[in-house]
Motif scaffolding. Structure first.
Motif, short mmCIF file in Angstrom:
data_model
loop_
_atom_site.label_atom_id
_atom_site.label_comp_id
_atom_site.label_asym_id
_atom_site.label_seq_id
_atom_site.Cartn_x
_atom_site.Cartn_y
_atom_site.Cartn_z
N GLU A 196 7.97 86.20 81.66
CA GLU A 196 7.21 85.51 82.70
C GLU A 196 6.33 84.42 82.10
OE1 GLU A 196 6.74 84.84 86.62
OE2 GLU A 196 7.92 86.49 85.77
N THR A 197 5.82 84.66 80.89
CA THR A 197 5.01 83.63 80.22
C THR A 197 5.84 82.38 79.95
OG1 THR A 197 3.57 85.28 79.20
CG2 THR A 197 3.62 83.11 78.18
N SER A 198 7.05 82.57 79.47
CA SER A 198 7.93 81.43 79.22
C SER A 198 8.19 80.65 80.51
CB SER A 198 9.25 81.91 78.61
OG SER A 198 9.04 82.56 77.38
N LYS A 199 8.39 81.38 81.61
CA LYS A 199 8.63 80.72 82.88
C LYS A 199 7.39 79.98 83.36
CE LYS A 199 10.15 81.69 87.61
NZ LYS A 199 10.56 82.75 88.56
N VAL A 200 6.22 80.61 83.26
CA VAL A 200 4.97 79.97 83.69
C VAL A 200 4.72 78.70 82.88
CG1 VAL A 200 2.46 80.23 83.69
CG2 VAL A 200 3.90 82.04 84.63
N ILE A 201 4.92 78.79 81.55
CA ILE A 201 4.71 77.62 80.71
C ILE A 201 5.68 76.50 81.08
CG2 ILE A 201 4.97 76.76 78.35
CD1 ILE A 201 3.79 79.38 77.37
N ARG A 202 6.93 76.87 81.31
CA ARG A 202 7.95 75.86 81.66
C ARG A 202 7.57 75.17 82.97
NH1 ARG A 202 11.95 79.10 81.06
NH2 ARG A 202 12.45 79.46 83.25
N VAL A 203 7.17 75.96 83.96
CA VAL A 203 6.77 75.40 85.25
C VAL A 203 5.51 74.55 85.10
CG1 VAL A 203 5.91 75.99 87.55
CG2 VAL A 203 7.88 77.21 86.60
N ARG A 204 4.55 75.07 84.34
CA ARG A 204 3.29 74.34 84.17
C ARG A 204 3.52 73.00 83.50
NH1 ARG A 204 -0.68 73.40 80.41
NH2 ARG A 204 -2.83 73.39 81.24
N GLN A 205 4.31 72.99 82.43
CA GLN A 205 4.55 71.75 81.71
C GLN A 205 5.26 70.72 82.60
OE1 GLN A 205 3.61 71.00 78.39
NE2 GLN A 205 2.42 72.88 78.57
N ASP A 206 6.25 71.17 83.36
CA ASP A 206 6.98 70.24 84.21
C ASP A 206 6.12 69.78 85.38
OD1 ASP A 206 9.40 68.82 84.52
OD2 ASP A 206 9.95 70.11 86.19
N TYR A 207 5.32 70.69 85.92
CA TYR A 207 4.46 70.36 87.06
C TYR A 207 3.42 69.31 86.67
CZ TYR A 207 1.21 71.18 90.97
OH TYR A 207 0.39 71.02 92.06
N LEU A 208 2.73 69.58 85.56
CA LEU A 208 1.68 68.65 85.13
C LEU A 208 2.27 67.39 84.50
CD1 LEU A 208 -0.89 71.17 83.60
CD2 LEU A 208 -0.91 70.13 85.87
N GLY A 209 3.46 67.52 83.91
CA GLY A 209 4.07 66.36 83.26
C GLY A 209 4.65 65.36 84.23
N THR A 210 5.04 65.81 85.43
CA THR A 210 5.67 64.91 86.40
C THR A 210 4.67 64.34 87.40
OG1 THR A 210 6.24 66.82 87.75
CG2 THR A 210 7.93 65.99 86.25
N GLN A 211 3.50 64.95 87.54
CA GLN A 211 2.53 64.39 88.46
C GLN A 211 1.65 63.37 87.72
OE1 GLN A 211 -0.02 67.47 90.00
NE2 GLN A 211 -1.31 67.54 88.19
N SER A 212 0.99 62.53 88.49
CA SER A 212 0.14 61.52 87.88
C SER A 212 -1.13 61.40 88.71
CB SER A 212 0.86 60.17 87.82
OG SER A 212 0.03 59.18 87.22
N THR A 213 -2.15 62.12 88.27
CA THR A 213 -3.45 62.04 88.93
C THR A 213 -4.46 61.48 87.94
OG1 THR A 213 -4.18 64.24 88.22
CG2 THR A 213 -2.85 64.12 90.22
N ILE A 214 -5.59 61.08 88.47
CA ILE A 214 -6.64 60.56 87.59
C ILE A 214 -7.14 61.65 86.66
CG2 ILE A 214 -8.48 61.04 89.25
CD1 ILE A 214 -9.84 58.46 88.27
N THR A 215 -7.08 62.90 87.10
CA THR A 215 -7.50 64.02 86.25
C THR A 215 -6.59 64.17 85.04
OG1 THR A 215 -8.40 65.16 88.18
CG2 THR A 215 -8.00 66.48 86.21
N ASP A 216 -5.28 64.01 85.25
CA ASP A 216 -4.32 64.17 84.16
C ASP A 216 -4.45 63.06 83.12
OD1 ASP A 216 -3.12 66.49 85.30
OD2 ASP A 216 -2.10 65.18 86.73
N ARG A 217 -5.06 61.93 83.51
CA ARG A 217 -5.21 60.81 82.57
C ARG A 217 -6.62 60.71 82.00
NH1 ARG A 217 -5.17 56.33 85.01
NH2 ARG A 217 -5.07 57.01 87.19
N THR A 218 -7.46 61.71 82.30
CA THR A 218 -8.86 61.63 81.88
C THR A 218 -9.20 62.79 80.96
OG1 THR A 218 -9.43 60.62 84.01
CG2 THR A 218 -11.24 61.50 82.71
N PHE A 219 -9.97 62.51 79.92
CA PHE A 219 -10.47 63.57 79.05
C PHE A 219 -11.98 63.51 78.99
CE2 PHE A 219 -9.75 60.00 76.16
CZ PHE A 219 -10.90 60.01 75.36
N ARG A 220 -12.55 64.65 78.64
CA ARG A 220 -13.99 64.80 78.56
C ARG A 220 -14.43 64.62 77.12
NH1 ARG A 220 -15.52 70.47 80.53
NH2 ARG A 220 -15.53 71.10 78.35
N LEU A 221 -15.36 63.73 76.89
CA LEU A 221 -15.86 63.44 75.54
C LEU A 221 -17.31 63.91 75.46
CD1 LEU A 221 -15.07 62.04 72.84
CD2 LEU A 221 -16.16 59.97 73.73
#
Length: 814
Positions: free
Chosen positions: A207-232
């Motif tokens: 299940e961990t492998s599946k969650v990671i696979r889904v998470r990576q594809d979900y976050l990798g294919t979307q484009s939000t301002i949050t995904d392009r921003t880091f906290r310094l």
């Protein structure tokens, strides 16, 4: 064990109300608890089925307010027709309509259903016949009509009587029963301990492998301002300007900086905005009282759906104008001037003079209007001021890849300087904590942690007190007449002995999370997502320590120091104590799981708290804002529900192999099955969850599953040692070591993928718009369908963050 034993002057210990006596089993305990749980559950479930089509503003609140492009199917209004429709909703639909956090939460329940289904099968088909053959044939009262757990309990006590054990001393290791033919069934416990541990790790890893696979594809294919921003964070004073930070990041040559938001000390401005909200609410209330306006009654001739849309969208009634730039008072007044009635204007009392000891009444509308005007002038002046910069900034890059490279890299060679972390969503930020110094945040965090630790010890007193007050031995001591009556009425004794402690513990499970939620907010965290994860951690610690350890290892407050002292003398003492008490408390924990699953899940589906609060809120609602808030979906907080599910998971593991474990596993299967459908309905249709934690709860779930395996191994080792099967008990040790090694490997190999996005997962906006992930990583129809769902439209997070900016709302709100 005789619950009604008389005092013995030669043995004063008999008068003590020990921990195991609090919830000791009786003949009808399980049956009575089953009747109670089914009565509560069925009544709540049937009420929900009847009320669901009638109260759609409550039971379909999220569906009515969600974006229709998410494609969430409408459920039939028939009595039971919604159940198969809900069952048919796929994981991909959950992901696209409810987000990654909901997907991860439900994935845990679905994994638990599969795991305990397999374990229940083997425990019932293989282990139970072994127990019937070996244990029951050796029990003198095996032919009685007692309940199974009561029978098994006396089986346990029979073996303890046969073994020369003292309550405080471990068994003599000189005699090893591991190779005694009559005790050969203990080897089957060893085999199944290995088998069930392997099953748990296998299902979790899969299940961990599946969650990671889904998470990576979900976050990798979307484009939000949050995904392009880091906290310094940890920005030195010479770099505390937007230009200096932008120039610094640009020189790293990892990408182009789109914008920089340097947090500043907006404390005075935020306080003015909070004061303005208070004054605005009072002004709205004064106008509503004066106009005698009832928002819902004024549009009562409209259809229900249109009326609710009017309240939420503000487009169907003159009261709800669409002009967002208009002031709130202007929107409130619109439509009321035409039907102004001659009536007495509301009055407000304000205090003035020395120590504000004098007061007088004045026109409330004029008073709050003038106060609002003065606050607006102060806020506009505060916005124009230059505020002192803090050591925290949000840096938005031109691409997700550039942001991930910044997050996963070390920027500065000095410890504690220029640290990078993923940024929370703009709506998720707790802005008042952004300008607090790192030292003050650490002090607050340490203070809350210390307070929680102290509180954990303090909880021992009321928990043990409630348990002891409800124990039969305490009743016999202080209310002997009532105790004698309970001897004659088995069902009443069952309710007092095990039913009431189960209900008390369940109520504590419901009430305590609110306290820890408040403490987490005081800890100084920068986002609501981090606070949500902290609430999960705190509430699980309370649930595991106070509800599990106190009722098992320690038994009572007075036993804690004895256990700790003996464990220092013998490191195996805790394992022996845990095993012995686990036997004693089998009925209590069985009833606990039964009540949580069969009894309380339907009440959560019914949203009993919201239903009970509605009349009170309805009577107190006066302004359009009040009525609009009443029809908003209630919030779903993972920290309130996940810790109890994790405790049930651990209990199922602990009881899986010992006699009677098949019943606990069966109840665990029922618990996670009912929980899956309950929470699936609430997350998709009834409740909203604003946190953007990007599935961070999964790593917490995995670590607590591993903790459960460790407790399982300690329990089995102690249980086998209590039967003097020392060789078999020693062979449990490799499982313990293997679980610790798996946890260490999980931290290095898996945890980074639950925090960051891999560069290969990020969608490249080149030819074909494909991701960098290889197709074989998503082999099979499910994987291809999943990719299509993720790409055919925006995700729920993209919809939520459209037009968002990393700006303190106090600076820009109209």
């Amino acid at each position: 064990m005789n619950m009604f034993q008389d005092s013995d002057p030669d043995n004063p210990d008999k008068d003590k109300c020990l921990g195991e006596n609090y919830v000791g089993p009786g003949k009808l305990d399980t049956q009575v608890q089953l009747v109670i749980s089914l009565s509560l559950g069925l009544s709540a479930f049937l009420s929900f089925c009847a009320l669901r089509p009638r109260w759609k503003t409550l039971y379909a609140a999220r569906k009515r307010h969600s974006n229709p492009i998410l494609g969430l199917p409408a459920l039939p209004d028939t009595f039971f027709g919604w159940i198969p429709a809900l069952y048919k909703i796929t994981e991909q639909q959950v992901l696209s309509s409810a987000g990654l956090d909901a997907y991860v939460f439900l994935a845990f329940f679905k994994m638990s259903m599969r795991l305990f289904g397999v374990m229940f099968f083997f425990a019932a088909v293989v282990l139970e016949p072994i127990n019937r053959h070996f244990i029951r044939n050796q029990t003198p009262d095996s032919g009685s009509s007692q309940s199974f757990f009561f029978h098994q309990y006396h089986t346990f006590r029979t073996y303890e009587t046969l073994d020369p054990l003292d309550d405080k001393d471990p068994p003599d290791r000189d005699n090893d029963n591991s190779f005694d033919r009559n005790m050969g069934y203990l080897w089957s416990y060893l085999i199944f301990a290995y088998f069930f541990t392997g099953l748990t790790l296998y299902f979790m890893d899969k299940e961990t492998s599946k969650v990671i696979r889904v998470r990576q594809d979900y976050l990798g294919t979307q484009s939000t301002i949050t995904d392009r921003t880091f906290r310094l964070s940890g920005i030195p004073k010479d770099l505390r300007t937007e230009e200096a930070i932008k120039d610094l990041v640009q020189k790293l040559e990892i990408g182009k900086v789109e914008s920089v938001t340097l947090c500043r000390n907006w404390k005075d401005l935020d306080k003015l905005m909070e004061e303005r909200q208070t004054v605005l609410a009072k002004l709205e209330e004064s106008w509503s009282v004066y106009l005698g306006h009832k928002p819902l009654a004024a549009v009562g001739d409209q259809p229900t759906s249109r009326r609710n849309n009017a309240i939420v969208n503000g487009d169907s009634d003159p009261l709800y104008g669409a002009d967002e730039e208009a002031g709130e008072s202007d929107r409130l007044l619109r439509g009321g001037e035409a039907r102004m009635l001659e009536r007495e204007r509301p009055q407000a009392r304000f205090w003035y003079g020395f120590l504000r000891l004098q007061s007088r009444q004045t026109d409330a509308i004029d008073y709050y209007t003038e106060k609002l005007r003065q606050l607006d002038d102060k806020i506009l002046a505060a916005r124009r001021k230059t505020h002192e910069p803090a050591d925290l900034a949000f840096v938005t890059m031109d691409s997700i890849a550039a942001c991930q490279m910044a997050i996963q890299a070390l920027i500065d060679p000095h410890p504690g300087r220029l640290l990078t972390k993923p940024a929370p969503a703009p709506s998720d930020i707790v802005w008042k904590n952004t300008y607090a110094s790192r030292l003050s945040r650490r002090i607050r965090s340490w203070s809350v942690t210390a307070f929680v630790a102290i509180l954990t010890v303090v909880w021992l007193v009321p928990v043990a007190f409630l348990a002891s007050v409800l124990s039969i031995c305490t009743i016999n001591k202080f209310l002997p007449a009532f105790g004698d009556w309970l001897k004659e009425h088995e069902i009443a004794r069952t309710l007092v002995q095990t039913g009431l402690p189960t209900i008390v513990v369940s109520l504590l499970n419901v009430a305590i999370p609110y306290l820890y939620d408040y403490l987490s907010y005081q800890q100084g965290m920068l986002s609501h997502g981090d606070i949500a994860l902290s609430v999960i951690s705190k509430n699980f610690f309370f649930t595991f320590f106070n509800i599990f350890l106190i009722f098992t290892v320690f038994g009572a407050v007075t036993s804690i120091f004895d256990v700790l002292r003996n464990s220092l003398k013998d490191t195996t003492y805790i394992a022996y104590t845990l095993a012995r008490k686990i036997e004693d408390l089998s009925v209590f924990y069985t009833n606990f799981i039964m009540l949580q699953g069969l009894g309380l899940f339907p009440f959560r589906l019914l949203e009993f708290g919201s239903v009970a609060q509605y009349p009170i809120l309805r009577m107190g609602a006066k302004t359009p804002r009040d009525f609009a808030q009443m029809v908003q979906p209630p919030m779903f907080y993972y920290g309130f529900y996940l810790p109890t599910a994790l405790l049930v998971f651990i209990l199922c593991l602990v009881y899986s192999v010992i006699p009677g474990g098949f019943l606990v596993l069966g109840l665990g299967l029922a618990y996670f099955s009912l929980g899956y459908f309950t929470y699936k309905y609430q997350l998709l249709y009834a409740m909203d969850q604003p946190q953007h934690a990007t599935g961070g709860a999964w790593r917490m779930i995995c670590y607590r599953i591993m903790l459960g395996l460790v407790v399982f191994h300690l329990t089995m080792s102690g249980y086998l040692a209590l039967k003097k099967a020392f060789t078999v008990a020693l062979l449990i040790a490799p499982l313990f070591v293997a679980t610790l090694w798996y946890g260490w490997d999980f931290r290095k190999r898996v945890e980074p993928l639950t925090r960051f996005i891999s560069l290969r997962s990020i969608e490249r906006r080149g030819e074909g718009g494909e991701t960098a992930i290889l197709d074989e990583d998503f082999s099979g129809a499910d994987g291809e369908e999943q990719r299509e769902v993720l790409r055919r439209g925006s995700t729920v997070d993209e919809d939520r963050e459209k037009g968002s900016r990393f700006v303190n709302p106090s600076l820009v709100v109209p």
